[in-house]
Design a protein around this motif. Structure first.
Motif, short mmCIF file in Angstrom:
data_model
loop_
_atom_site.label_atom_id
_atom_site.label_comp_id
_atom_site.label_asym_id
_atom_site.label_seq_id
_atom_site.Cartn_x
_atom_site.Cartn_y
_atom_site.Cartn_z
N ASN A 2 0.84 -1.19 0.00
CA ASN A 2 0.00 0.00 0.00
C ASN A 2 0.88 1.25 0.00
N THR A 4 0.12 4.46 0.09
CA THR A 4 -0.22 5.49 1.09
C THR A 4 0.38 5.13 2.45
N GLN A 5 0.22 3.84 2.85
CA GLN A 5 0.76 3.39 4.13
C GLN A 5 2.28 3.47 4.12
N LYS A 8 3.34 7.07 4.75
CA LYS A 8 3.22 7.46 6.17
C LYS A 8 4.34 6.84 7.00
N THR A 9 4.68 5.61 6.65
CA THR A 9 5.76 4.93 7.39
C THR A 9 7.08 5.64 7.20
N TRP A 79 5.42 0.56 10.88
CA TRP A 79 4.39 0.67 9.85
C TRP A 79 2.99 0.69 10.50
N GLN A 80 2.76 -0.27 11.37
CA GLN A 80 1.45 -0.37 12.03
C GLN A 80 1.16 0.87 12.88
N ASN A 83 0.45 4.04 10.82
CA ASN A 83 -0.82 3.98 10.10
C ASN A 83 -2.00 3.66 11.01
N GLN A 84 -1.73 3.69 12.34
CA GLN A 84 -2.77 3.43 13.33
C GLN A 84 -3.49 2.11 13.08
N LEU A 85 -2.70 1.09 12.72
CA LEU A 85 -3.22 -0.26 12.52
C LEU A 85 -3.10 -1.11 13.78
N THR A 381 2.75 12.28 11.76
CA THR A 381 2.51 10.90 12.22
C THR A 381 1.36 10.86 13.22
#
Length: 916
Positions: A2, A4-5, A8-9, A79-80, A83-85, A381
Motif C-alpha cells: 500500500n 499510502t501506508q 506514512k511509514t 508501519w502499524q 498507520n494506526q493499525l 505521524t
C-alpha cells in the motif's frame, strides 16, 4: 504494498527507510505486506524466531540472522503504529513477546558451549541448575516500547559445582552464561543489535556479581533492599527459569507488598515528587515526555504508590501492567472514575508520542525533538496540523497528570497535631512528675540526638506531637510515655518506623495501649525493632498452626545448612514475632486464656520440629545417616528420634516466659556406623543431634535465643545421658524411676520427630501411668514432693505475715491444682485408663469427673480456680511482675483449692489460708 501506508511509514521513520533498503528481498520472502495489518500472537513470534534460527550453529550467523529478523519486525511495528493499525497495548505486548523469545533463544544458544567446557551445573543436592532470567521495568510489565532497552536480573536456585573436568562453581557458570546471553543480544555488529541490555537493577548494581543465588537475593532484599527497589520489583517477571524462577519471584513479593497497609509509601511519594522536580530543573528536561512533569513516569508512579500502600491487602493491585492496575484502583475506590479516565487517556497518548519519537531513528529517547524537520514528521505521524497544536494537546494531557499527582499528595497528607503542639505540651506537662520531665529534657538535648542525621532529627520532630497526642489519650499517659521512650530511642535512626507510626494513627494508639499494659512487650520491641514490622501489620488474630508451619518452612527453605547464623536468626525472629502477635491478641483482642496457651504452645512446637530437622540434617550432612534398631536407614522422613515435651509445653499450657522441659529419645542402632564419608556410631549420631538441637535453641545471639531448654527430667537427671535409647528409657521408667518422675510423665507428650517412634512413646507413657498403684503410697509421695517445693519456692513466713500470696507455689496456688491432677492420674488410672490419655490439667480434671473419680462440682471448681490463677500469671508476665500478689484478693479461690487438697491429699492441711 500500500503506497499510502508506505508513505506514512517513511514520514514517521528514517530508520524504516534503512530497513527497506537493506532487507527488501527478505521482507518479500517473509510474508505478504497485508500481514502488516494484523496482530501477531506469541506463537507466531515464536515461529518467526524458530524459522530464522533453524539449523544455525555458528555464533556469527546466529547473531546476523536474529538481527535481520529484528529489523524486519521493527519495520512492521513502525508501519502499524504510523498507520494506526495497532494500539499501544497490542504493540507493547508484541514487542515484549519478541524480547522474551529472543532472550530464551540466546540463553539456549549460550548454554551448550559452556556445558561442553565445564559440565552440567549441579547444586550440592544434585539438582541441575538453570539460569533464572528476571525481566524488570517495561519488559517485566510487558510494556516494551519501540526502542526500549531491557532491564534484566540473572539468578539461580542453589549453589553447587559443574560436573566437568574443569569444574567451576554454579555461580561462576551462571555469570559466564549471562555474559554470553548479553553479548548475543546487545553486541553491535554491522547488522546492529537485538536489544540493549541493562543489568544495573541487580543487587548492589554495577560492579557486583552478574548472577545471584536465591538465598543471596532473599538476604539482600530483607537486609539491604531500598525503597526504590520496591518500586522496581513491582514489575518483575520471570522470563525463563521454570519452577525455581517462580519460587524466587514469590519470595520477593513480601518485600514489595507489605501485608499491612504501608503508609510509608506516602512519605516516599512526597520525596519522589520533590526529587522529580529537582531532576527536571537540573537537567532541563521539561520536554522529556517520560521524565518531565506530567510525563509517563508520573502516571506510573501514581499507580505504583497505591500498589505499595495497599497491594499487600488488595491482591488485585499487584498486577505489573500500569493500565490494568489503574483500572483496579478505580474498581476498589482508591481513585475516582474521572481520575482513572484522565490518567489512562494521558498515559496512552504519551506512549504514542514516545513511539513516534523513537521510530524516527530507532533511538532510546523520550525527548521531543528540536529540529523543525523531525517535529514536522511527528506532527504528521500523530495527525496534528502543526507543532503548536500538538504541544497544546500534549500539555493538556500532562496538566491532568500533574493535577492528579498534586491532588494525591494533598489528599493523603494527614492532619498533623503539630499545629496544636503547644497545647499538647502543656497538657502533658501538667501530668508528668519532675523525674519524667527531666528524662524528656535529657532525651532532646542529649548526645544521641546530636549525633543523628538532620533528616532523622526532622522525622523525630514530626513524630513527637503524634506520640504526645496518642499518649494523652491513654489511661496512664506517664506510664506509657516512660515505657515508650527507650523504644523511640532505639528506632529514631530507622526513620521508616516513625513514618509508619505518623501515617497510621491506629497503629500508634495500639502501641500506646500495649505500653500501658505490658512493659515486657515494649522491651521486646526496643531490643528487637525489626519486630515492629510484625506489630504494625498485625490483625490481632491468634496465629493458626498451619500458618506457623508454612511461614517457618518458607523462611528456612532457602537458607543453606552451613549458614548457621542466618538459620538461628530466622528461628529467633519467628518465635519472637509470633509470641508478640499472641501477646497483642491477648491484650487488645482479649483472647481466651486456653486459646492463648494453645497458640504459645503451637509456636514452641513448630520451632522444636524445625530445629530438630535442622539439627538432624546438619549432622547427617557431615556423617551420613544411621541405622535404626531394625536395620533400616534413618532418613529425614524416618528420624528414629523424638523430642518429648514435659511440664508446660507437654501440658499445652505455655506462658510468655516459659522455658521448655525436653527429653530426647532415639531408636537407632547405637553400635552401627553411619553411611557417610566420616562415619560415627549411631549413639554418637543421636548425641550430636541432641547437642546441635540445644545449641540452635539456646545460643545467645544479637536476636536473643529461641527458648531456654531444660533437660533435667531425662532418666537419671543431670547425671544421665543427654539422649536415651527407647529401650533404655522404657527400662528406666519401669525399674528405676521415682514416683515423682512418673508424676512428671503425666504432663509429658511427644512433640517432634519420627511418627512411629512418637506413637511408641505415647503407648509407653500410657502403660507406665496405668500401672496399678496403692493410693495411700501415691498420696504420701505427692505430699512429700509438694512440701519440699513449698519450702524451697513458696513465700517466706515474713511475706505471708504481710499478706503476700505466691500465686504459683503457695498453698491454694497453681501447683496445688497441678499436683491434684497428677495424683488423679497416678492413683486411679490403673482402673480408669482413660485418665492417662491427656497431658493437660483441664482435660485430666474433666475426665476425672466423667469417670466419677471427682464430682462435677469439684472438678469445675478446680478448673475455674486454675484458669483464674493462670490468667493472672499471664497478666503478671506481660507486666514484668513477679508471681507475688495480695493474698486478700485470692482468699476465696484459695479456700476452694485448699479444701479439695485437704480432701484428696492431706487431711491435716489447714484451710484457713492467709494464716499459715
Amino acid at each position: 504494498m500500500n503506497a499510502t501506508q508506505l508513505g506514512k511509514t517513511l514520514i514517521a521513520s528514517q530508520y524504516a527507510e534503512q530497513v527497506l533498503s537493506l532487507h527488501q528481498d527478505a521482507l518479500n520472502e517473509d510474508y505478504q505486506f497485508d500481514q502488516f495489518l494484523t496482530a501477531l500472537s506469541t506463537e507466531q513470534i515464536n515461529q518467526f524466531v524458530d524459522q530464522c534460527l533453524v539449523d544455525i550453529q555458528d555464533e556469527g550467523q546466529w547473531m546476523h540472522a536474529l538481527r535481520g529478523l529484528r529489523a524486519r519486525l521493527m519495520l512492521r511495528w513502525i508501519w502499524q503504529d504510523a498507520n494506526q493499525l495497532t494500539d499501544v497495548v497490542t504493540l507493547t505486548r508484541e514487542l515484549s513477546d519478541f524480547a522474551d523469545v529472543c532472550i530464551c533463544a540466546a540463553k539456549a544458544f549460550a548454554r551448550q558451549p559452556l556445558v561442553l567446557k565445564y559440565g552440567e551445573p549441579l547444586s550440592y543436592s544434585g539438582k541441575v541448575q538453570d539460569l533464572i532470567v528476571i525481566a524488570m521495568g517495561k519488559l517485566g510489565a510487558q510494556e516494551l516500547n519501540l526502542s526500549s532497552d531491557i532491564d534484566l536480573i540473572f539468578a539461580f536456585d542453589e549453589q553447587g559445582e559443574t560436573t566437568g573436568r574443569r569444574s567451576i562453581d554454579v555461580q561462576q557458570f551462571c555469570i559466564l552464561w549471562g555474559q554470553k546471553l548479553i553479548y548475543l543480544l546487545d553486541h553491535i555488529t554491522a547488522d546492529g543489535f537485538i536489544f540493549r541490555v541493562d543489568m544495573r537493577l541487580r543487587p548492589w548494581g554495577d560492579g557486583s556479581a552478574l548472577a545471584i543465588s536465591h538465598v543471596a537475593l532473599e538476604k539482600y532484599l530483607s537486609q539491604h533492599g531500598r525503597e526504590w527497589e520496591r518500586y522496581a520489583w513491582i514489575k518483575a517477571r520471570i522470563v525463563s527459569g521454570g519452577q525455581a524462577g517462580l519460587e524466587l519471584l514469590n519470595m520477593t513479593r513480601p518485600f514489595v507488598f507489605r501485608k499491612y497497609v504501608d503508609y510509608t509509601a506516602f512519605e516516599a511519594m512526597r520525596e519522589m515528587k520533590a526529587m522529580i522536580e529537582r531532576e527536571v530543573a537540573r537537567r532541563n528536561i521539561t520536554d522529556d515526555i517520560k521524565l518531565g512533569a506530567g510525563g509517563i513516569r508520573e502516571v506510573e508512579f501514581i499507580v505504583q504508590v497505591f500498589q505499595l500502600i495497599y497491594g499487600g491487602a488488595k491482591l488485585e493491585l499487584q498486577d505489573r501492567q500500569c493500565l490494568v492496575s489503574l483500572k483496579h484502583l478505580g474498581e476498589v475506590g482508591l481513585l475516582d472514575e474521572q481520575a482513572v479516565i484522565d490518567l489512562e487517556d494521558a498515559y496512552l497518548f504519551l506512549r504514542r508520542v514516545e513511539h513516534a519519537i523513537q521510530a524516527l531513528n530507532d533511538q532510546q529517547t523520550q525527548s521531543l525533538p528540536t529540529e523543525p524537520e523531525l517535529r514536522e514528521r511527528i506532527t504528521q505521524t500523530l495527525g496534528f496540523a502543526d507543532w503548536e497544536v500538538f504541544m497544546q494537546h500534549l500539555n493538556l494531557k500532562r496538566d491532568k497528570v500533574i493535577f492528579q499527582f498534586e491532588h494525591l499528595i494533598k489528599e493523603k497528607g494527614l492532619d498533623s497535631p503539630a499545629e496544636n503542639f503547644g497545647l499538647l505540651e502543656k497538657k502533658l506537662d501538667d501530668i508528668l512528675d519532675d523525674g519524667t520531665k527531666n528524662l524528656i529534657h535529657e532525651f532532646w538535648y542529649g548526645h544521641a540526638i546530636k549525633k543523628l542525621p538532620a533528616k532523622a532529627v526532622q522525622r523525630l520532630k514530626e513524630f513527637w506531637p503524634h506520640l504526645i497526642e496518642a499518649v494523652l489519650q491513654s489511661d496512664k499517659p506517664q506510664v506509657a510515655l516512660m515505657r515508650l521512650m527507650p523504644l523511640v530511642e532505639s528506632v529514631m535512626r530507622r526513620t521508616v518506623y516513625l513514618v509508619m507510626l505518623i501515617e497510621s494513627k491506629g497503629a500508634l494508639q495500639r502501641l500506646v495501649k500495649m505500653a500501658t499494659v505490658s512493659p515486657w512487650i515494649c522491651e521486646e520491641l526496643t531490643h528487637y525493632p525489626v519486630l515492629l514490622d510484625e506489630f504494625l501489620s498485625m490483625d490481632f488474630e491468634l496465629p493458626k498452626r498451619q500458618d506457623l508451619e508454612d511461614s517457618l518452612r518458607q523462611q528456612l527453605l532457602r537458607i543453606e545448612l552451613d549458614q548457621v547464623e542466618d538459620l538461628m536468626r530466622v528461628l529467633r525472629l519467628f518465635k519472637k514475632s509470633n509470641v508478640l502477635t499472641v501477646a497483642a491478641s491477648d491484650v487488645l483482642a482479649e483472647s481466651p486464656l486456653m486459646k492463648v496457651s494453645d497458640a504459645l504452645t503451637d509456636i514452641a512446637e513448630v520451632s522444636v520440629i524445625a530445629t530438630l530437622n535442622l539439627a538432624y540434617q546438619t549432622v547427617a550432612k557431615r556423617h551420613g545417616y544411621p541405622l535404626n534398631v531394625d536395620g533400616q536407614r534413618c532418613s529425614l522422613q524416618d528420624l528414629a528420634f523424638v523430642v518429648v515435651g514435659y511440664g508446660k509445653v507437654g501440658g499445652i499450657e505455655l506462658g510468655y516466659g516459659s522455658d521448655l522441659d525436653l527429653v530426647f529419645i532415639h531408636y537407632m542402632d547405637e553400635q552401627a556406623d553411619t553411611d557417610g564419608m566420616k562415619p560415627i556410631s549411631g549413639f554418637e549420631f543421636a548425641m550430636r543431634v541432641a547437642q546441635k538441637f540445644v545449641s540452635f535453641m539456646t545460643t545467645q545471639t544479637l536476636d536473643g535465643r529461641v527458648y531456654e531448654v531444660d533437660t533435667r527430667l531425662r532418666p537419671s537427671g543431670e547425671a544421665g545421658m543427654l539422649v536415651t535409647s527407647f529401650k533404655a528409657f522404657e527400662q528406666y521408667q519401669f525399674k528405676s524411676a521415682w514416683v515423682w518422675e512418673h508424676q512428671a510423665l503425666v504432663r509429658a507428650r511427644s512433640i517432634a520427630g519420627d511418627l512411629a517412634l512418637r506413637q511408641k512413646f505415647e503407648q509407653l507413657r500410657c502403660n507406665i501411668l496405668t500401672i496399678p498403684r496403692v493410693e495411700q503410697e501415691v498420696r504420701l509421695e505427692v505430699l512429700n514432693m509438694r512440701e519440699k517445693m513449698k519450702d524451697h519456692l513458696g513465700s517466706s513466713n515474713e511475706q505471708k505475715k504481710h499478706g503476700i500470696f505466691q500465686l504459683k507455689q503457695d498453698a491454694g496456688g497453681i501447683v496445688d491444682i497441678e499436683f491434684m491432677a497428677q495424683y488423679v492420674v497416678l492413683a486411679w488410672s490403673g482402673t480408669n485408663k482413660d485418665l492417662a490419655h491427656y497431658s493437660d490439667n483441664v482435660r485430666i480434671l474433666e475426665d476425672a469427673a466423667q469417670a466419677g473419680c471427682l464430682s462435677s462440682d469439684d472438678a469445675s471448681a478446680l478448673i475455674q480456680a486454675y484458669l483464674s490463677e493462670r490468667a493472672e500469671s499471664h497478666r503478671l508476665a506481660l507486666a514484668n511482675q513477679s508471681m507475688q500478689v495480695q493474698a486478700a484478693d485470692w482468699h476465696d479461690t484459695r479456700v476452694i483449692v485448699c479444701k479439695l487438697w485437704q480432701r484428696l491429699i492431706d487431711p491435716t492441711a489447714t484451710v484457713a489460708v492467709g494464716t499459715e
